[in-house]
Design a protein around this motif. Structure first.
Motif, PDB file in Angstrom:
ATOM      1  N   SER A   1     -12.498   3.411  -4.409  1.00 17.97           N
ATOM      2  CA  SER A   1     -11.982   3.980  -3.169  1.00 17.97           C
ATOM      3  C   SER A   1     -12.936   3.696  -2.014  1.00 17.97           C
ATOM      4  O   SER A   1     -14.158   3.654  -2.203  1.00 17.97           O
ATOM      5  CB  SER A   1     -11.804   5.495  -3.313  1.00 17.97           C
ATOM      6  OG  SER A   1     -10.907   5.813  -4.357  1.00 17.97           O
TER       7      SER A   1
ATOM      8  N   GLU B   1      -3.092   4.827  -0.084  1.00 18.95           N
ATOM      9  CA  GLU B   1      -3.935   5.517   0.885  1.00 18.95           C
ATOM     10  C   GLU B   1      -3.806   7.025   0.758  1.00 18.95           C
ATOM     11  O   GLU B   1      -2.787   7.543   0.321  1.00 18.95           O
ATOM     12  CB  GLU B   1      -3.542   5.108   2.323  1.00 18.95           C
ATOM     13  CG  GLU B   1      -3.861   3.685   2.689  1.00 18.95           C
ATOM     14  CD  GLU B   1      -3.368   3.322   4.083  1.00 18.95           C
ATOM     15  OE1 GLU B   1      -2.694   4.180   4.701  1.00 18.95           O
ATOM     16  OE2 GLU B   1      -3.637   2.201   4.547  1.00 18.95           O
TER      17      GLU B   1
ATOM     18  N   LYS C   1      -9.015   7.471   6.966  1.00 16.39           N
ATOM     19  CA  LYS C   1      -8.200   7.355   5.757  1.00 16.39           C
ATOM     20  C   LYS C   1      -9.022   6.751   4.624  1.00 16.39           C
ATOM     21  O   LYS C   1     -10.026   6.073   4.850  1.00 16.39           O
ATOM     22  CB  LYS C   1      -6.971   6.471   6.009  1.00 16.39           C
ATOM     23  CG  LYS C   1      -5.921   7.091   6.925  1.00 16.39           C
ATOM     24  CD  LYS C   1      -5.151   8.188   6.222  1.00 16.39           C
ATOM     25  CE  LYS C   1      -3.989   8.666   7.055  1.00 16.39           C
ATOM     26  NZ  LYS C   1      -3.204   9.713   6.358  1.00 16.39           N
ATOM     27  N   THR C   2      -8.561   6.985   3.393  1.00 10.17           N
ATOM     28  CA  THR C   2      -9.182   6.403   2.209  1.00 10.17           C
ATOM     29  C   THR C   2      -8.206   5.456   1.540  1.00 10.17           C
ATOM     30  O   THR C   2      -7.049   5.817   1.299  1.00 10.17           O
ATOM     31  CB  THR C   2      -9.597   7.494   1.195  1.00 10.17           C
ATOM     32  OG1 THR C   2     -10.551   8.366   1.805  1.00 10.17           O
ATOM     33  CG2 THR C   2     -10.218   6.865  -0.050  1.00 10.17           C
ATOM     34  N   THR C   3      -8.648   4.236   1.285  1.00 11.90           N
ATOM     35  CA  THR C   3      -7.841   3.284   0.523  1.00 11.90           C
ATOM     36  C   THR C   3      -8.353   3.241  -0.909  1.00 11.90           C
ATOM     37  O   THR C   3      -9.559   3.153  -1.143  1.00 11.90           O
ATOM     38  CB  THR C   3      -7.921   1.873   1.128  1.00 11.90           C
ATOM     39  OG1 THR C   3      -7.452   1.904   2.480  1.00 11.90           O
ATOM     40  CG2 THR C   3      -7.057   0.895   0.331  1.00 11.90           C
TER      41      THR C   3
ATOM     42  N   ILE D   1       0.848  -1.183   0.000  1.00 12.48           N
ATOM     43  CA  ILE D   1       0.000   0.000   0.000  1.00 12.48           C
ATOM     44  C   ILE D   1       0.884   1.233   0.000  1.00 12.48           C
ATOM     45  O   ILE D   1       1.674   1.451   0.917  1.00 12.48           O
ATOM     46  CB  ILE D   1      -0.934   0.004   1.217  1.00 12.48           C
ATOM     47  CG1 ILE D   1      -1.841  -1.225   1.176  1.00 12.48           C
ATOM     48  CG2 ILE D   1      -1.772   1.273   1.254  1.00 12.48           C
ATOM     49  CD1 ILE D   1      -2.782  -1.333   2.352  1.00 12.48           C
TER      50      ILE D   1
ATOM     51  N   TYR E   1     -13.554   5.094   1.983  1.00 17.92           N
ATOM     52  CA  TYR E   1     -13.206   5.988   3.094  1.00 17.92           C
ATOM     53  C   TYR E   1     -13.687   5.373   4.404  1.00 17.92           C
ATOM     54  O   TYR E   1     -14.855   5.008   4.548  1.00 17.92           O
ATOM     55  CB  TYR E   1     -13.861   7.354   2.902  1.00 17.92           C
ATOM     56  CG  TYR E   1     -13.690   8.269   4.100  1.00 17.92           C
ATOM     57  CD1 TYR E   1     -12.429   8.740   4.457  1.00 17.92           C
ATOM     58  CD2 TYR E   1     -14.792   8.627   4.882  1.00 17.92           C
ATOM     59  CE1 TYR E   1     -12.257   9.558   5.561  1.00 17.92           C
ATOM     60  CE2 TYR E   1     -14.631   9.456   5.987  1.00 17.92           C
ATOM     61  CZ  TYR E   1     -13.358   9.925   6.324  1.00 17.92           C
ATOM     62  OH  TYR E   1     -13.201  10.729   7.419  1.00 17.92           O
TER      63      TYR E   1
ATOM     64  N   THR F   1       1.396   5.639  -0.847  1.00 18.82           N
ATOM     65  CA  THR F   1       0.783   6.900  -0.436  1.00 18.82           C
ATOM     66  C   THR F   1       0.391   7.755  -1.629  1.00 18.82           C
ATOM     67  O   THR F   1      -0.059   8.889  -1.453  1.00 18.82           O
ATOM     68  CB  THR F   1       1.749   7.698   0.457  1.00 18.82           C
ATOM     69  OG1 THR F   1       2.979   7.916  -0.254  1.00 18.82           O
ATOM     70  CG2 THR F   1       2.049   6.934   1.741  1.00 18.82           C
TER      71      THR F   1
ATOM     72  N   THR G   1      -7.977  -0.502   6.273  1.00 18.45           N
ATOM     73  CA  THR G   1      -7.981   0.943   6.076  1.00 18.45           C
ATOM     74  C   THR G   1      -7.958   1.624   7.439  1.00 18.45           C
ATOM     75  O   THR G   1      -8.849   1.406   8.258  1.00 18.45           O
ATOM     76  CB  THR G   1      -9.230   1.392   5.306  1.00 18.45           C
ATOM     77  OG1 THR G   1      -9.251   0.762   4.026  1.00 18.45           O
ATOM     78  CG2 THR G   1      -9.243   2.906   5.114  1.00 18.45           C
TER      79      THR G   1
END
Length: 221
Positions: free
Chosen positions: A106, A220, A174-176, A42, A108, A44, A170
């Protein structure tokens, strides 16, 4: 790009799709699992895109015509003879780049604790080789040379299929983001023609991106 928001009901994490392609529900007691062939970390930021401006996507390299060498310079009676052919030599092995199939989804996590995000591909797509202009000969021959040079397994095309899933954690607030597709190996090499009198054409530097494996790119924000 689809957006998915999560909420917590008891011990289960429930996802509701706001827009885009849906992903299946994930529950707190569901183990992380992936059906992809390529492990991913994952990050950024979204995956880096190739910077070459003259890339040509070749969706079906096996159907391409074999290059016919141009007329060579005039031979002399006692000149050396070489079997005419197209030559490609791999020079520099680069990084892996991700080619997406379908949209990015996505999720959240608006809760105060870590939630599980599960992404499932709902499209099938084929990814082939991307190459800069000027290659002499076939893409298949180029790929074979790259495989032999670096002792890697590549394909002239790979199909990323419907139903491939990836589950990740997640963090709170945060949003993945998840993008399904194919990882391709970057390589730089040289391409030229060898004529019957053993003369060669000017060599051209060729950059290529060759499919390696199906996988997810996750990051993320």
């Amino acid at each position: 790009m689809g957006t998915i928001r999560s909420g917590v009901i008891g011990s289960a994490v429930v996802f509701s799709v706001i827009s885009g392609i849906s992903v299946g529900p994930a529950f707190a007691d569901t183990p992380t699992a992936t059906a992809s062939d390529q492990p991913v970390a994952i990050g950024t930021a979204p995956p880096t895109e190739p910077e070459e401006s003259d890339l040509i996507e070749v969706p079906d390299p096996e159907s391409e015509e074999t290059f016919k060498p141009e007329k060579p310079p005039i031979d002399t009676p006692n000149a050396d003879y070489c079997s005419p052919k197209n030559v490609y030599k791999a020079k520099t092995k680069g990084a892996r780049y991700h080619k997406g199939v379908g949209p990015t989804n996505s999720n959240y996590n608006g809760t105060s604790r870590t939630a599980k995000s599960t992404f499932t591909s709902e499209v099938t797509g084929e990814v082939g080789v991307a190459v800069t202009a000027g290659l002499s000969g076939s893409v298949s021959a180029m790929v074979a040379e790259i495989e032999a040079k670096y002792e890697v397994e590549l394909s002239v095309k790979i199909t990323a299929k419907l139903g491939n899933s990836m589950a990740v954690s997640t963090p709170p607030k945060k949003t993945t983001h998840g993008r399904y597709g194919v990882y391709r190996l970057k390589n730089t090499g040289v391409s030229y023609k060898l004529y019957s009198n053993c003369k060669t054409s000017d060599s051209k530097t060729i950059t290529s991106y060759t499919p390696m494996a199906v996988g997810w790119s996750l990051w993320e924000s």
